[in-house]
Design an enzyme around this catalytic site. Structure first.
Site, PDB file in Angstrom:
ATOM      1  N   PHE A 197      40.271   2.678 -42.076  1.00  8.04           N
ATOM      2  CA  PHE A 197      41.540   2.444 -42.767  1.00  8.04           C
ATOM      3  C   PHE A 197      41.456   1.264 -43.734  1.00  8.04           C
ATOM      4  O   PHE A 197      41.613   1.413 -44.951  1.00  8.04           O
ATOM      5  CB  PHE A 197      42.635   2.257 -41.717  1.00  8.04           C
ATOM      6  CG  PHE A 197      43.881   1.563 -42.191  1.00  8.04           C
ATOM      7  CD1 PHE A 197      44.522   1.946 -43.360  1.00  8.04           C
ATOM      8  CD2 PHE A 197      44.430   0.512 -41.449  1.00  8.04           C
ATOM      9  CE1 PHE A 197      45.682   1.296 -43.790  1.00  8.04           C
ATOM     10  CE2 PHE A 197      45.573  -0.129 -41.860  1.00  8.04           C
ATOM     11  CZ  PHE A 197      46.200   0.249 -43.030  1.00  8.04           C
ATOM     12  N   ASP A 234      24.788   1.775 -37.653  1.00  8.90           N
ATOM     13  CA  ASP A 234      25.576   1.125 -36.622  1.00  8.90           C
ATOM     14  C   ASP A 234      25.317  -0.377 -36.639  1.00  8.90           C
ATOM     15  O   ASP A 234      24.153  -0.810 -36.681  1.00  8.90           O
ATOM     16  CB  ASP A 234      25.171   1.709 -35.263  1.00  8.90           C
ATOM     17  CG  ASP A 234      26.172   1.429 -34.156  1.00  8.90           C
ATOM     18  OD1 ASP A 234      26.580   0.257 -34.017  1.00  8.90           O
ATOM     19  OD2 ASP A 234      26.534   2.368 -33.425  1.00  8.90           O
ATOM     20  N   ILE A 235      26.373  -1.182 -36.583  1.00 10.21           N
ATOM     21  CA  ILE A 235      26.197  -2.638 -36.593  1.00 10.21           C
ATOM     22  C   ILE A 235      25.548  -3.146 -35.312  1.00 10.21           C
ATOM     23  O   ILE A 235      25.150  -4.312 -35.246  1.00 10.21           O
ATOM     24  CB  ILE A 235      27.546  -3.378 -36.821  1.00 10.21           C
ATOM     25  CG1 ILE A 235      28.553  -3.041 -35.722  1.00 10.21           C
ATOM     26  CG2 ILE A 235      28.087  -3.071 -38.213  1.00 10.21           C
ATOM     27  CD1 ILE A 235      29.820  -3.889 -35.775  1.00 10.21           C
ATOM     28  N   TYR A 276      39.790  -6.824 -25.881  1.00  4.91           N
ATOM     29  CA  TYR A 276      39.744  -6.815 -27.345  1.00  4.91           C
ATOM     30  C   TYR A 276      40.063  -8.196 -27.902  1.00  4.91           C
ATOM     31  O   TYR A 276      39.364  -8.705 -28.792  1.00  4.91           O
ATOM     32  CB  TYR A 276      40.728  -5.784 -27.892  1.00  4.91           C
ATOM     33  CG  TYR A 276      40.957  -5.882 -29.382  1.00  4.91           C
ATOM     34  CD1 TYR A 276      39.964  -5.487 -30.278  1.00  4.91           C
ATOM     35  CD2 TYR A 276      42.152  -6.383 -29.900  1.00  4.91           C
ATOM     36  CE1 TYR A 276      40.156  -5.577 -31.645  1.00  4.91           C
ATOM     37  CE2 TYR A 276      42.353  -6.474 -31.256  1.00  4.91           C
ATOM     38  CZ  TYR A 276      41.357  -6.070 -32.132  1.00  4.91           C
ATOM     39  OH  TYR A 276      41.553  -6.184 -33.482  1.00  4.91           O
ATOM     40  N   LYS A 308      37.638 -10.851 -30.253  1.00  2.41           N
ATOM     41  CA  LYS A 308      38.003 -11.378 -31.566  1.00  2.41           C
ATOM     42  C   LYS A 308      37.978 -12.909 -31.585  1.00  2.41           C
ATOM     43  O   LYS A 308      37.651 -13.518 -32.606  1.00  2.41           O
ATOM     44  CB  LYS A 308      39.386 -10.849 -31.974  1.00  2.41           C
ATOM     45  CG  LYS A 308      39.370  -9.392 -32.409  1.00  2.41           C
ATOM     46  CD  LYS A 308      38.432  -9.192 -33.587  1.00  2.41           C
ATOM     47  CE  LYS A 308      38.491  -7.823 -34.179  1.00  2.41           C
ATOM     48  NZ  LYS A 308      37.621  -7.669 -35.356  1.00  2.41           N
ATOM     49  N   ASN A 327      57.355   2.018 -26.589  1.00  7.36           N
ATOM     50  CA  ASN A 327      56.909   1.290 -25.409  1.00  7.36           C
ATOM     51  C   ASN A 327      57.761   0.028 -25.250  1.00  7.36           C
ATOM     52  O   ASN A 327      57.746  -0.841 -26.102  1.00  7.36           O
ATOM     53  CB  ASN A 327      55.438   0.906 -25.542  1.00  7.36           C
ATOM     54  CG  ASN A 327      54.541   2.128 -25.632  1.00  7.36           C
ATOM     55  OD1 ASN A 327      54.760   3.123 -24.941  1.00  7.36           O
ATOM     56  ND2 ASN A 327      53.534   2.068 -26.493  1.00  7.36           N
TER      57      ASN A 327
END
Length: 364
Positions: free
Chosen positions: A48, A99-100, A187, A191, A248
Site C-alpha cells: 500500500f 525477501d529482506i 508488533y 517497531k 470493535n
C-alpha cells in the site's frame, strides 16, 4: 544484476498533480534537493504505502529500485502504477523480487541506491499475536539486514516506517515522540526495536536515518481483502458488498487517521532534508486530529451511499475490543512540522472521498 542507469534531471513542472502533498513554497524548496537526482530504493514496493511512494517518485521522473517478495504486496498495485505513468517514467523503475530476511538480497538491492525508504514489514497487530516468531523474523531480522546492507553499500540516508503502536498503553495525549508506554503487542515491540537499532547504527557506523511513526495511514491500494484488513478498507468493502459492518469496542475509541498523500510528503521531506538537526530523529506522521470509530463509520457510509443506496440504512454491530488494540491515539506533529517542514494537507474527510473512488472502482 542491477545496472546503474543514467540519473535524470528534475524540473519544477514534473511535480505530480495527483498527490498534491506540497504547497507551492514547499515545491520550490524541495525542488533544489532533487537536483542531485538520487537513486531511490523502496522496500515493500508492491504494498500500500510502497506503491504510493513509487507512483509519486516516478511521476517526479526519479530513478527507483523496488524490493518485494509479494507476501503481502500485490503485483496489481505495480500494474496500476504503471498505467498511471508514461513509458519513460515506468522505465526508470527496476524491480527485484526478494525477501529482506536474506542479507545478500538486501545488499543487491542497496548497491546502487542513494536513499532507502524501508516500508517492508509484517504490519498486523493481531497477526503478530498469532505468530510472534514470524513477525520478529521479518520486522527485526529483516530490518537489521537492511541496515547492514545500507551501511556496507554506502547508502546516504535510511528512512523507515515506524508505528504509533510504540506508544502502547501511554495515556499522554497528544502523543509526543519522547514519551512512550508499555507495548501491547509483539508488533509494537518489533517497531520499537527498529528505532533502537537505527540509533545504534547512527552512533557506531555514522549512518543517517529518520524514523517515521505512522498513525493509521489510509488511502487507495490499501488491501481490503487481507486477513487483518485495516478498518477503513474493511468498512469500504463491507458497505459496498452489503456485508455486516463490525466495530470493535463501543465506537468511542479514536484514532488519528492519516491520508496516504500526507505520508508520502513526510517520506520525501525526511529523505531530502538538508537540516542537519533533523537527521537521526524519530517523527510522528499523521494529521494531528482525532476521529472516533463512530464518526469514521458515518463518513465512510456517506461516501459509499452516494452510489450504493443500500448502504444508507446500514447500522454497525458492536463487538469486543481486539487484544493489543489501544483506546485512543492522537499525534503531536509539532516536531515534524518544525524540523522537516511537514505540512499535512489532506483531511480525513477529503481522504475518504478520494479513497471511496478507488474502492468503488476496485469492487466494480
Amino acid at each position: 544484476t542491477l545496472i546503474r542507469v543514467n540519473k535524470v534531471s528534475y524540473s519544477k513542472e514534473s511535480w505530480p498533480r495527483g498527490p498534491g502533498f506540497l504547497n507551492k513554497n514547499k515545491k520550490e524548496s524541495v525542488h533544489s534537493m532533487f537536483r542531485s537526482s538520487p537513486i531511490w530504493l523502496i522496500t515493500g514496493v508492491a504494498g500500500f504505502i510502497g506503491s504510493n511512494l513509487l507512483e509519486s517518485l516516478l511521476k517526479l521522473n526519479q530513478t527507483v529500485i523496488g524490493l518485494d517478495n509479494f507476501s503481502t504486496g500485490h503485483r496489481h498495485n505495480l500494474e496500476e502504477v504503471q498505467r498511471m505513468l508514461n513509458p519513460d517514467q515506468w522505465n526508470k523503475f527496476t524491480l527485484i523480487e526478494g525477501d529482506i530476511r536474506h542479507l545478500d538480497t538486501c545488499k543487491k538491492a542497496c548497491e546502487n541506491a542513494d536513499i532507502v525508504l524501508h516500508q517492508a514489514a509484517l504490519g498486523s497487530v493481531p497477526g503478530s499475536i498469532e505468530d510472534p516468531l514470524l513477525t520478529n523474523d521479518i520486522n527485526v531480522n529483516g530490518f537489521i539486514n537492511m541496515l547492514m546492507a545500507s551501511k556496507d553499500t554506502g547508502v546516504k540516508r535510511f528512512v523507515f516506517a515506524g508505528s504509533s503502536a510504540i506508544y502502547g498503553d501511554s495515556h499522554n495525549l497528544p502523543q509526543k515522540e519522547e514519551i512512550i508506554g508499555r507495548s501491547l503487542s509483539p508488533y509494537a515491540i518489533t517497531k520499537y526495536i527498529n528505532e533502537l537499532y537505527a540509533d545504534i547504527f547512527s552512533q557506531v557506523y555514522k549512518m543517517e536515518y529518520i524514523g517515521l511513526r505512522y498513525f493509521n495511514v489510509f488511502g487507495p491500494r490499501q488491501d481490503p481483502d487481507g486477513a487483518y484488513a485495516a478498518v477503513i478498507p474493511k468498512w469500504f468493502s463491507d458497505l459496498i458488498m452489503g456485508n455486516t459492518v463490525y466495530i470493535n469496542g463501543d465506537g468511542k475509541t479514536s484514532r488519528d487517521f492519516c491520508y496516504i498523500d500526507n505520508c508520502v510528503q513526510a517520506n520525501l521531506l525526511a529523505a531530502l532534508t538538508e537540516n542537519p538537526n533533523a537527521v537521526n530523529q524519530i517523527y510522528n506522521v499523521s494529521l494531528g486530529r482525532q476521529t472516533t470509530l463512530d464518526e469514521l463509520f458515518i463518513m465512510i457510509r456517506a461516501c459509499v451511499s452516494k452510489l450504493y443506496t443500500h448502504a444508507q440504512t446500514v447500522v454497525p454491530v458492536y463487538r469486543d475490543f481486539r487484544p493489543g488494540d489501544i483506546c485512543h491515539s492522537l499525534a503531536d506533529i509539532a516536531k515534524a512540522k518544525s524540523m522537516l517542514e511537514y505540512d499535512p494537507r489532506i483531511s480525513v474527510q477529503e481522504g475518504l472521498g478520494k479513497s471511496a473512488n478507488w474502492y468503488i472502482n476496485y469492487f466494480s
